[in-house]
Design a protein around this motif. Sequence first.
Motif, PDB file in Angstrom:
ATOM      1  N   SER A  61       0.747  -1.240  -0.038  1.00 47.39           N
ATOM      2  CA  SER A  61       0.116   0.018  -0.006  1.00 47.39           C
ATOM      3  C   SER A  61       0.534   1.215  -0.043  1.00 47.39           C
ATOM      4  N   HIS A  62       2.112   1.141   0.214  1.00 50.03           N
ATOM      5  CA  HIS A  62       3.117   2.349   0.074  1.00 50.03           C
ATOM      6  C   HIS A  62       3.783   2.572  -0.952  1.00 50.03           C
ATOM      7  N   GLU A  63       3.422   1.658  -2.173  1.00 48.34           N
ATOM      8  CA  GLU A  63       4.186   1.840  -3.273  1.00 48.34           C
ATOM      9  C   GLU A  63       4.244   3.306  -3.946  1.00 48.34           C
ATOM     10  N   LYS A  64       3.145   3.966  -3.702  1.00 47.07           N
ATOM     11  CA  LYS A  64       3.199   5.154  -4.513  1.00 47.07           C
ATOM     12  C   LYS A  64       4.132   6.240  -3.795  1.00 47.07           C
ATOM     13  N   ASP A  65       4.148   6.228  -2.310  1.00 48.16           N
ATOM     14  CA  ASP A  65       5.255   6.761  -1.678  1.00 48.16           C
ATOM     15  C   ASP A  65       6.571   6.523  -1.726  1.00 48.16           C
ATOM     16  N   VAL A  66       6.852   5.185  -2.036  1.00 47.13           N
ATOM     17  CA  VAL A  66       8.120   4.686  -2.416  1.00 47.13           C
ATOM     18  C   VAL A  66       8.625   5.157  -3.683  1.00 47.13           C
ATOM     19  N   VAL A  67       8.008   5.116  -4.696  1.00 50.23           N
ATOM     20  CA  VAL A  67       8.200   5.325  -5.862  1.00 50.23           C
ATOM     21  C   VAL A  67       8.661   7.186  -5.972  1.00 50.23           C
ATOM     22  N   GLN A  68       7.789   7.920  -5.113  1.00 51.81           N
ATOM     23  CA  GLN A  68       8.063   9.399  -5.185  1.00 51.81           C
ATOM     24  C   GLN A  68       9.387   9.348  -4.398  1.00 51.81           C
ATOM     25  N   LEU A  69       9.607   8.711  -3.378  1.00 55.68           N
ATOM     26  CA  LEU A  69      11.101   9.228  -2.667  1.00 55.68           C
ATOM     27  C   LEU A  69      12.221   8.656  -3.567  1.00 55.68           C
ATOM     28  N   TYR A  70      12.183   7.362  -4.282  1.00 55.87           N
ATOM     29  CA  TYR A  70      13.023   6.838  -5.180  1.00 55.87           C
ATOM     30  C   TYR A  70      13.465   7.831  -6.258  1.00 55.87           C
ATOM     31  N   ASP A  71      12.296   8.316  -6.822  1.00 52.28           N
ATOM     32  CA  ASP A  71      12.520   9.466  -7.765  1.00 52.28           C
ATOM     33  C   ASP A  71      13.341  10.570  -7.451  1.00 52.28           C
ATOM     34  N   LYS A  72      12.851  11.035  -6.203  1.00 51.47           N
ATOM     35  CA  LYS A  72      13.603  12.216  -5.743  1.00 51.47           C
ATOM     36  C   LYS A  72      15.095  11.977  -5.528  1.00 51.47           C
ATOM     37  N   LEU A  73      15.434  10.667  -5.054  1.00 48.81           N
ATOM     38  CA  LEU A  73      16.653  10.262  -4.637  1.00 48.81           C
ATOM     39  C   LEU A  73      17.454  10.493  -5.941  1.00 48.81           C
ATOM     40  N   GLU A  74      17.046   9.584  -6.978  1.00 41.11           N
ATOM     41  CA  GLU A  74      17.695   9.621  -8.212  1.00 41.11           C
ATOM     42  C   GLU A  74      17.849  11.048  -9.023  1.00 41.11           C
ATOM     43  N   ALA A  75      16.693  11.840  -9.126  1.00 42.18           N
ATOM     44  CA  ALA A  75      16.815  13.075  -9.658  1.00 42.18           C
ATOM     45  C   ALA A  75      17.649  13.983  -9.218  1.00 42.18           C
ATOM     46  N   ASN A  76      17.939  13.976  -7.667  1.00 39.12           N
ATOM     47  CA  ASN A  76      18.754  15.047  -7.031  1.00 39.12           C
ATOM     48  C   ASN A  76      20.062  14.422  -6.662  1.00 39.12           C
ATOM     49  N   ASP A  77      20.197  13.085  -7.276  1.00 35.66           N
ATOM     50  CA  ASP A  77      21.624  12.449  -6.867  1.00 35.66           C
ATOM     51  C   ASP A  77      21.880  12.792  -5.391  1.00 35.66           C
ATOM     52  N   TRP A  78      21.094  12.398  -4.568  1.00 31.47           N
ATOM     53  CA  TRP A  78      21.381  12.282  -3.069  1.00 31.47           C
ATOM     54  C   TRP A  78      21.889  10.843  -2.761  1.00 31.47           C
ATOM     55  N   SER A  79      22.791  11.212  -1.688  1.00 31.16           N
ATOM     56  CA  SER A  79      23.587   9.828  -1.547  1.00 31.16           C
ATOM     57  C   SER A  79      22.600   9.215  -0.174  1.00 31.16           C
ATOM     58  N   TYR A  80      22.691   8.088   0.001  1.00 26.57           N
ATOM     59  CA  TYR A  80      22.004   7.447   1.009  1.00 26.57           C
ATOM     60  C   TYR A  80      22.784   6.065   1.801  1.00 26.57           C
ATOM     61  N   TRP A  81      22.214   5.681   2.832  1.00 22.82           N
ATOM     62  CA  TRP A  81      22.881   4.661   3.336  1.00 22.82           C
ATOM     63  C   TRP A  81      21.861   3.534   3.677  1.00 22.82           C
ATOM     64  N   LEU A  82      22.126   2.394   2.978  1.00 27.76           N
ATOM     65  CA  LEU A  82      21.263   1.253   3.200  1.00 27.76           C
ATOM     66  C   LEU A  82      21.518   0.246   4.171  1.00 27.76           C
ATOM     67  N   TRP A  83      20.569  -0.264   4.744  1.00 25.73           N
ATOM     68  CA  TRP A  83      20.666  -1.401   5.829  1.00 25.73           C
ATOM     69  C   TRP A  83      21.661  -2.429   5.486  1.00 25.73           C
ATOM     70  N   ASP A  84      22.430  -2.980   6.343  1.00 24.13           N
ATOM     71  CA  ASP A  84      23.199  -4.102   5.894  1.00 24.13           C
ATOM     72  C   ASP A  84      24.062  -4.044   4.935  1.00 24.13           C
ATOM     73  N   THR A  85      24.611  -2.780   4.442  1.00 23.74           N
ATOM     74  CA  THR A  85      25.735  -2.580   3.611  1.00 23.74           C
ATOM     75  C   THR A  85      26.669  -1.949   4.453  1.00 23.74           C
ATOM     76  N   PRO A  86      27.761  -2.383   4.032  1.00 24.78           N
ATOM     77  CA  PRO A  86      29.315  -2.016   4.612  1.00 24.78           C
ATOM     78  C   PRO A  86      29.342  -0.575   4.297  1.00 24.78           C
ATOM     79  N   ASN A  87      30.016   0.194   5.269  1.00 23.86           N
ATOM     80  CA  ASN A  87      30.322   1.689   4.941  1.00 23.86           C
ATOM     81  C   ASN A  87      31.578   1.839   3.942  1.00 23.86           C
TER      82      ASN A  87
END
Length: 87
Positions: A61-87
């Motif tokens: 049910s959160h697909e619309k919000d996820v797509v919007q956030l994903y598009d913002k991250l990609e469009a703005n070239d923002w960096s992000y940290w993902l769980w379970d990913t080494p630094n």
Amino acid sequence: MNRLTVCLYLNLLPHIGAVRALQFVRHCGSPEAVFDTQPERLFADKILNVATYKALCNWRSHEKDVVQLYDKLEANDWSYWLWDTPN
């Protein structure tokens, strides 16, 4: 789903904050595995309570919000940290 999408879903689920999401990831083995694991199994393992069980069952049910956030991250070239990913 890619790892970023999975982590965005985990982040948007009600009653599941960063600490609880990380517990799910550690229990299941990866962020992707959280959504591959049946919520009933996680509930039986006492990883989910009633509120988090309902939230995980309704993650789509959160697909619309996820797509919007994903598009913002990609469009703005923002960096992000993902769980379970080494630094």
